[in-house]
Design an enzyme around this catalytic site. Structure first.
Site, PDB file in Angstrom:
ATOM      1  N   GLU A 160      29.417  30.676  30.198  1.00  0.00           N
ATOM      2  CA  GLU A 160      29.456  29.574  29.234  1.00  0.00           C
ATOM      3  C   GLU A 160      29.008  30.044  27.846  1.00  0.00           C
ATOM      4  OE1 GLU A 160      26.219  26.813  28.900  1.00  0.00           O
ATOM      5  OE2 GLU A 160      25.418  27.472  30.829  1.00  0.00           O
ATOM      6  N   ASP A 201      27.933  17.936  34.374  1.00  0.00           N
ATOM      7  CA  ASP A 201      28.047  19.123  35.230  1.00  0.00           C
ATOM      8  C   ASP A 201      28.278  18.749  36.690  1.00  0.00           C
ATOM      9  OD1 ASP A 201      27.450  20.520  32.926  1.00  0.00           O
ATOM     10  OD2 ASP A 201      25.511  21.289  33.620  1.00  0.00           O
ATOM     11  N   LYS A 232      17.898  22.572  35.948  1.00  0.00           N
ATOM     12  CA  LYS A 232      16.832  22.796  34.974  1.00  0.00           C
ATOM     13  C   LYS A 232      15.581  22.025  35.387  1.00  0.00           C
ATOM     14  CE  LYS A 232      19.892  23.739  31.076  1.00  0.00           C
ATOM     15  NZ  LYS A 232      21.209  23.533  31.692  1.00  0.00           N
TER      16      LYS A 232
END
Length: 305
Positions: free
Chosen positions: A27, A144, A161
């Protein structure tokens, strides 16, 4: 070879696709919005070199003047690292970015969507987005998750995360039918920490096992995502009891300043790096390098199959 008119391939990626050689997608949001300069540029080069060392081809993906560029040039990598006006592009934004001729850094969802068009089946990233801790108030859930679920590809990450609600994120991945496993560990990782306190749905011990499960999934279903969580190397981890107070303090600051949406994650990562005196950034670089290495091994095995 994919001839979609919106795709433009770098020379090395084009050759790898023609020769059916292993490729790993990367990415660009982590370059443009995830790290400060010059660490972002150094990391971009490091990830590509890590993949090449495994005899794989890196395909760093971004939107360049309204085209999906699969395999950025050195000059383009430098541009994405230094230009503050690069837009953050998730899967929803891609058609608008193309029609308006934008330059955009793709998130995990955006990169997966582009990789799917380019027939690339392995993506390496740092941590995926997921459900935020204040979801009941903000309804903030990363794109996502749905893109991972709807793309037959392997996403290699260090879990979600740590700023997110990890159990809710795992529950949503299950609801969406995503295969989720942790590489050589019983617990699902929490980005900077090897363990989140939550059991991983699967333990995956070898690249061969990962490749075999993916091959079977691909034979059975038209679209099914596969998330491989790869814990940060032990020598670079920040234990949960150390990082958690920093996360809570950063979330409180974000609430006070009414920071939300696409701006929230970059703000929190920057705040955490300041509070940890730079340790979060160092660990972030090491974990994504580790993920790129594992992703390349998986891509090689898939190619041999």
């Amino acid at each position: 070879m994919n001839l979609n008119p919106h795709l433009e391939f770098g020379p090395a990626v084009h050759m790898a696709l023609v020769e059916k050689k292993p490729i790993v997608a990367l990415e660009t949001s982590i370059i443009s919005q995830g790290m400060p300069y010059p660490y972002n540029h150094e990391t971009a080069l490091l990830l590509e070199e890590t993949i090449r060392q495994q005899d794989c081809t890196p395909a760093t993906i971004g939107i360049v003047e309204g085209k999906i560029k699969v395999g950025l040039s050195p000059d383009e990598l430098n541009y994405f690292s230094t230009d503050g006006d690069v837009k953050k592009i998730n899967n929803r934004d891609i058609p608008v970015a193309l029609e308006r001729g934008w330059n955009g850094a793709t998130t995990v969802s955006g990169t997966l969507a582009c990789a799917r068009l380019a027939s690339i089946e392995v993506l390496a990233t740092g941590g995926i987005g997921g459900i935020h801790r204040e979801f009941s108030e903000t309804h903030d859930m990363s794109a996502d998750l749905h893109q991972i679920a709807n793309t037959t590809a392997i996403t290699v990450c260090s879990g979600a995360k740590a700023i997110l609600d990890i159990p809710k994120t795992l529950e949503m991945l299950e609801t969406l039918g995503v295969i989720v496993g942790t590489y050589q560990n019983e617990e699902f990782p929490a980005f900077w920490s090897r363990n989140s306190g939550y059991q991983s749905p699967l333990r995956l011990d070898t690249v061969e096992e990962i490749s075999a499960i993916f091959r079977t999934s691909r034979q059975l279903f038209s679209e099914q995502g596969f998330l491989v969580a790869n814990p940060i190397p032990v020598e670079f981890e920040i234990p949960r009891n150390i990082i958690e107070p920093f996360i809570k303090a950063s979330l409180a600051k974000a609430r006070a300043q009414n920071i939300k949406g696409k701006e929230l994650t970059p703000y929190l990562l920057n705040s955490l790096n300041e509070l940890s005196l730079g340790q979060c950034l160092k660990s972030n670089i090491e974990l994504i390098k580790n993920n790129a290495n594992l992703a390349a091994q998986i891509a090689k095995k898939l190619s041999s199959i």
